[in-house]
Design a protein around this motif. Structure first.
Motif, PDB file in Angstrom:
ATOM      1  N   TYR A 121      21.933 -20.920 -32.002  1.00 24.49           N
ATOM      2  CA  TYR A 121      23.420 -19.939 -32.335  1.00 24.49           C
ATOM      3  C   TYR A 121      24.038 -19.422 -31.129  1.00 24.49           C
ATOM      4  CZ  TYR A 121      24.043 -21.172 -37.761  1.00 24.49           C
ATOM      5  OH  TYR A 121      23.782 -22.203 -38.518  1.00 24.49           O
ATOM      6  N   GLY A 122      23.323 -19.744 -29.750  1.00 31.29           N
ATOM      7  CA  GLY A 122      24.072 -18.937 -29.075  1.00 31.29           C
ATOM      8  C   GLY A 122      23.304 -17.962 -28.675  1.00 31.29           C
ATOM      9  N   VAL A 123      22.986 -17.017 -29.113  1.00 39.86           N
ATOM     10  CA  VAL A 123      22.105 -15.865 -29.252  1.00 39.86           C
ATOM     11  C   VAL A 123      21.333 -16.003 -27.287  1.00 39.86           C
ATOM     12  CG1 VAL A 123      20.654 -13.680 -30.296  1.00 39.86           C
ATOM     13  CG2 VAL A 123      22.137 -15.371 -31.712  1.00 39.86           C
ATOM     14  N   THR A 124      21.420 -15.055 -26.874  1.00 40.90           N
ATOM     15  CA  THR A 124      21.114 -14.442 -25.747  1.00 40.90           C
ATOM     16  C   THR A 124      20.539 -13.630 -25.444  1.00 40.90           C
ATOM     17  OG1 THR A 124      23.391 -13.389 -24.679  1.00 40.90           O
ATOM     18  CG2 THR A 124      22.577 -16.189 -24.425  1.00 40.90           C
ATOM     19  N   ASP A 125      20.331 -12.574 -26.504  1.00 38.03           N
ATOM     20  CA  ASP A 125      19.644 -11.152 -26.749  1.00 38.03           C
ATOM     21  C   ASP A 125      17.968 -11.572 -26.493  1.00 38.03           C
ATOM     22  OD1 ASP A 125      18.781  -8.310 -26.564  1.00 38.03           O
ATOM     23  OD2 ASP A 125      19.926  -7.879 -28.414  1.00 38.03           O
ATOM     24  N   VAL A 126      17.137 -11.326 -25.847  1.00 45.46           N
ATOM     25  CA  VAL A 126      15.797 -11.149 -26.236  1.00 45.46           C
ATOM     26  C   VAL A 126      15.166 -10.640 -26.502  1.00 45.46           C
ATOM     27  CG1 VAL A 126      15.548 -12.795 -23.920  1.00 45.46           C
ATOM     28  CG2 VAL A 126      14.996 -10.441 -23.733  1.00 45.46           C
ATOM     29  N   ASN A 127      15.698  -8.922 -27.028  1.00 44.98           N
ATOM     30  CA  ASN A 127      15.388  -7.724 -27.809  1.00 44.98           C
ATOM     31  C   ASN A 127      15.774  -7.722 -28.788  1.00 44.98           C
ATOM     32  OD1 ASN A 127      13.928  -6.232 -25.962  1.00 44.98           O
ATOM     33  ND2 ASN A 127      16.097  -6.274 -25.142  1.00 44.98           N
ATOM     34  N   ASN A 128      16.647  -8.903 -29.344  1.00 47.04           N
ATOM     35  CA  ASN A 128      17.244  -9.688 -30.665  1.00 47.04           C
ATOM     36  C   ASN A 128      16.538 -10.942 -32.183  1.00 47.04           C
ATOM     37  OD1 ASN A 128      18.521  -9.501 -33.710  1.00 47.04           O
ATOM     38  ND2 ASN A 128      20.063  -8.887 -32.188  1.00 47.04           N
ATOM     39  N   MET A 129      15.371 -11.397 -31.569  1.00 48.19           N
ATOM     40  CA  MET A 129      14.929 -12.022 -32.049  1.00 48.19           C
ATOM     41  C   MET A 129      14.884 -12.865 -33.179  1.00 48.19           C
ATOM     42  SD  MET A 129      12.786 -13.707 -29.707  1.00 48.19           S
ATOM     43  CE  MET A 129      12.290 -13.375 -28.087  1.00 48.19           C
ATOM     44  N   GLY A 130      15.216 -11.742 -34.286  1.00 46.90           N
ATOM     45  CA  GLY A 130      15.382 -11.878 -35.988  1.00 46.90           C
ATOM     46  C   GLY A 130      16.440 -12.693 -35.706  1.00 46.90           C
ATOM     47  N   ALA A 131      18.121 -12.058 -35.677  1.00 43.68           N
ATOM     48  CA  ALA A 131      19.336 -12.820 -35.387  1.00 43.68           C
ATOM     49  C   ALA A 131      19.237 -13.868 -34.591  1.00 43.68           C
ATOM     50  CB  ALA A 131      20.140 -11.790 -34.567  1.00 43.68           C
ATOM     51  N   ALA A 132      18.699 -13.869 -34.002  1.00 46.55           N
ATOM     52  CA  ALA A 132      18.059 -15.336 -32.919  1.00 46.55           C
ATOM     53  C   ALA A 132      17.422 -16.218 -34.347  1.00 46.55           C
ATOM     54  CB  ALA A 132      17.503 -15.296 -31.994  1.00 46.55           C
ATOM     55  N   MET A 133      16.520 -16.582 -34.648  1.00 50.52           N
ATOM     56  CA  MET A 133      15.532 -17.019 -35.808  1.00 50.52           C
ATOM     57  C   MET A 133      16.555 -16.739 -36.257  1.00 50.52           C
ATOM     58  SD  MET A 133      11.963 -15.989 -34.416  1.00 50.52           S
ATOM     59  CE  MET A 133      11.930 -14.847 -35.035  1.00 50.52           C
ATOM     60  N   ALA A 134      16.660 -15.824 -37.677  1.00 49.63           N
ATOM     61  CA  ALA A 134      17.545 -16.210 -38.973  1.00 49.63           C
ATOM     62  C   ALA A 134      18.027 -18.270 -39.118  1.00 49.63           C
ATOM     63  CB  ALA A 134      17.923 -15.048 -38.723  1.00 49.63           C
ATOM     64  N   PRO A 135      19.405 -18.368 -38.707  1.00 46.66           N
ATOM     65  CA  PRO A 135      19.928 -19.152 -38.442  1.00 46.66           C
ATOM     66  C   PRO A 135      18.849 -20.850 -38.917  1.00 46.66           C
ATOM     67  CG  PRO A 135      20.706 -18.513 -36.492  1.00 46.66           C
ATOM     68  CD  PRO A 135      19.546 -17.896 -36.823  1.00 46.66           C
ATOM     69  N   ALA A 136      17.621 -20.858 -38.130  1.00 47.77           N
ATOM     70  CA  ALA A 136      16.237 -21.838 -38.260  1.00 47.77           C
ATOM     71  C   ALA A 136      15.422 -21.759 -39.602  1.00 47.77           C
ATOM     72  CB  ALA A 136      15.513 -21.531 -37.030  1.00 47.77           C
ATOM     73  N   ALA A 137      15.443 -20.264 -39.354  1.00 49.08           N
ATOM     74  CA  ALA A 137      14.209 -20.155 -40.553  1.00 49.08           C
ATOM     75  C   ALA A 137      15.592 -20.735 -42.148  1.00 49.08           C
ATOM     76  CB  ALA A 137      14.231 -18.995 -41.136  1.00 49.08           C
ATOM     77  N   ALA A 138      16.940 -20.537 -42.032  1.00 44.97           N
ATOM     78  CA  ALA A 138      18.148 -20.440 -43.180  1.00 44.97           C
ATOM     79  C   ALA A 138      18.174 -22.488 -43.572  1.00 44.97           C
ATOM     80  CB  ALA A 138      19.105 -19.960 -42.902  1.00 44.97           C
ATOM     81  N   ALA A 139      17.575 -23.262 -42.164  1.00 41.63           N
ATOM     82  CA  ALA A 139      17.962 -24.327 -41.738  1.00 41.63           C
ATOM     83  C   ALA A 139      16.687 -24.780 -42.738  1.00 41.63           C
ATOM     84  CB  ALA A 139      17.965 -24.722 -40.802  1.00 41.63           C
ATOM     85  N   THR A 140      15.957 -24.576 -42.679  1.00 41.85           N
ATOM     86  CA  THR A 140      14.460 -24.755 -42.886  1.00 41.85           C
ATOM     87  C   THR A 140      13.992 -25.523 -44.815  1.00 41.85           C
ATOM     88  OG1 THR A 140      13.250 -25.533 -40.976  1.00 41.85           O
ATOM     89  CG2 THR A 140      12.334 -25.416 -42.573  1.00 41.85           C
ATOM     90  N   ILE A 141      14.564 -23.347 -44.533  1.00 41.39           N
ATOM     91  CA  ILE A 141      14.996 -23.064 -46.344  1.00 41.39           C
ATOM     92  C   ILE A 141      15.825 -24.127 -47.054  1.00 41.39           C
ATOM     93  CG2 ILE A 141      14.888 -21.804 -47.851  1.00 41.39           C
ATOM     94  CD1 ILE A 141      13.926 -19.593 -45.531  1.00 41.39           C
ATOM     95  N   ILE A 142      17.008 -23.894 -46.424  1.00 47.89           N
ATOM     96  CA  ILE A 142      17.307 -25.216 -47.443  1.00 47.89           C
ATOM     97  C   ILE A 142      17.500 -26.506 -47.059  1.00 47.89           C
ATOM     98  CG2 ILE A 142      19.813 -26.286 -46.959  1.00 47.89           C
ATOM     99  CD1 ILE A 142      21.191 -23.375 -45.978  1.00 47.89           C
TER     100      ILE A 142
END
Lengths: 335, 335
Positions: free
Chosen positions: A195-216
């Motif tokens: 999703y274009g997140v570049t903040d390496v201190n904000n892994m949760g925001a970066a990974m949430a879309p992948a989790a959502a996609a796989t769960i759905i």
């Protein structure tokens, strides 16, 4: 050609391989939390008697593997393959841990989703009759991850509030084509999401879309609803990432809020203004292979979707201005 | 429980998945050698139009994957999974290449044996009916490997005579449960071997025992002799390592000398007093997915044992005084 045992991105296991044994080791900070009483070994000193953090990480992983084998009443000869990987460059924890055992080793890496990736591959191999027993395992260490990905601890750098704490711990399980235990009934392979997140201190925001996609994807492929599961367990989204995954799935018509639990959120006592919880490959590995599988085996949970999440960055990719591609693989557990 | 399709460490594929398509891209130095005329794309500039070596490496891998899909007459939707990994920290080439495709991704890593590891897993998944088509791919880049593992090229360091040259190139293949092509009939999973070699410039010597162990294991498990194969192809042992693997197998009663060929030895014109030949995950990937599969498909070779070899070290493990654990996975190819 055989009949395809896949729908969408989900593979169905007809012979439902079983988790016949599991073990977890955790560090001194993790010991204080909910998993402390469920882990097999808890460390007082995170050096674990070694001279470097990396060697301590490797020792935890090797001992978690050995313990999972031993607790199942197995000997080394009973194991057909080890599927493992970790966060260190060239997955040295897994490779050096594998050196201690005389069974084959297949190295895997999808960052913090390595636990579910290795379980998925182990379940495939046991289900298809390629192996009788596979060990799936991973781990991480706070100090080795900090110095590899961020700054050595000795520098005393300040941590931003959106950061997570890499879990010191390792967990592993034996996946068998026979025996008793929690069944692995299906697995959903994840795609890379960015999703274009570049903040390496904000892994949760970066990974949430992948989790959502796989769960759905899993819910669609299996024709199930979130309430069909006692728990939808993500790996290490932390407090902020957990809020995002609930929002993203809700937007697509799947309300997982009553079922969602994040390993990173429960492993420590999270104070969101200070930090977001646990992360690292060891996070979901330790929580699953201690608290979750123990509670499942006692009948408290009957059906869990375990979707560990990984951020596929490196210091080089971030240094070259890249955003953070993420992935999540899910395994469906039933008892 | 299903019947076990394994003997020793070798898995037998009843439905013999096929390599229905393959592609390779190689750099300017590789282009001059034997594979030059067989590779699909050969680079004049190893930067491949990118701003960094790492991005060039990733582009080669992504394009090799895309080309393998295209050459087979497939569309992206026809592919069920990508199995890939590479030598860069956190396998970023594979992860960022996977971002370009909409099918699932399973990251794997066993250093330079990643090609045979990913083919083995792809063959398992296609054989068991979990997927119709899997792509197995890997690659490497001389300049990104040099600066990660040794010294940046700009320093102009002298190379010792026992050193190998990391291949700039990428290769991939589509493994299908239907269609025509070279068959994958069995696969032998490797164990970690460590003979205590600590010289990071002497990978061939470190990896040879792992190659010998897997080749012998395969011959024993399948009840075959070296002469039953038209070629026993190792990944990147180089000139010295190739001599050692022949000695080690001979000592155990298996004379592979008339059948053994090493990808690292044939990819460049080797002058042993200067250097030992090619190495890197891209070495066996490029040679297999250009010259070897083309010659096999034309009927020149009927049966090949492909045993890529990997050195599971990192700069951290070597820096901490560790020796080099190695591994080799083998796949049996028939046409």
């Amino acid at each position: 050609m055989k009949n395809l045992m896949k729908k969408g991105n989900t593979i169905f296991f007809k012979n439902a391989p079983r988790i016949t044994s599991y073990a977890a080791i955790c560090g001194s900070k993790e010991k204080i939390g909910v998993i402390g009483e469920f882990a097999d070994i808890t460390l007082d000193d995170d050096m674990y008697g070694e001279t470097t953090y990396e060697k301590a990480e490797c020792k935890m992983l090797a001992n978690a593997i050995a313990l999972a084998i031993e607790k199942g009443g197995y000997k080394e000869d009973d194991i057909d393959v080890l599927l493992s990987g970790d966060l260190l460059n060239q997955i040295i924890s897994a490779s050096f841990a594998a050196r201690k055992f005389n069974f084959p080793f297949l190295g895997v890496y999808n960052a913090c989703s390595t636990m579910s990736e290795s379980m998925m591959l182990g379940a495939m191999m046991a289900d298809a009759g390629y192996v009788k027993r596979a060990v799936a395992a991973t781990g991480s260490h706070f100090a080795s991850a900090e110095r590899q990905y961020r700054y050595p601890l000795e520098l005393g750098c300040t941590r931003p509030p959106q950061s997570q704490w890499t879990v010191t711990g390792a967990g592993g399980c034996v996946i068998s084509s026979d025996g008793d235990g929690v069944k692995i009934t299906s697995a959903t392979m994840g795609r890379v999401c960015d999703y274009g997140v570049t903040d390496v201190n904000n892994m949760g925001a970066a990974m949430a879309p992948a989790a959502a996609a796989t769960i759905i994807q899993h819910l669609k492929d299996t024709g199930t609803r979130p309430t069909d599961y006692d728990m939808i367990l993500t790996g290490d989204l932390g407090a902020l990432g957990s809020r995002i995954v609930k929002d993203l799935t809700w937007e697509k018509g799947f309300d997982i809020s009553s079922r969602h639990v994040d390993c990173g959120e429960i492993i420590y006592k999270v104070i969101e203004s200070e930090f977001q919880g646990g992360s690292g490959a060891g996070c979901s590995a330790v929580v699953l292979n201690s608290y979750v599988l123990t509670k499942m085996s006692s009948g408290l949970y009957k059906r869990i979707l375990f979707a560990a999440t990984g951020a596929l960055l490196s210091t080089v990719s971030s240094g070259q201005g890249e955003s953070i591609p993420c992935i999540s693989h899910a395994v469906e557990l039933e008892y």
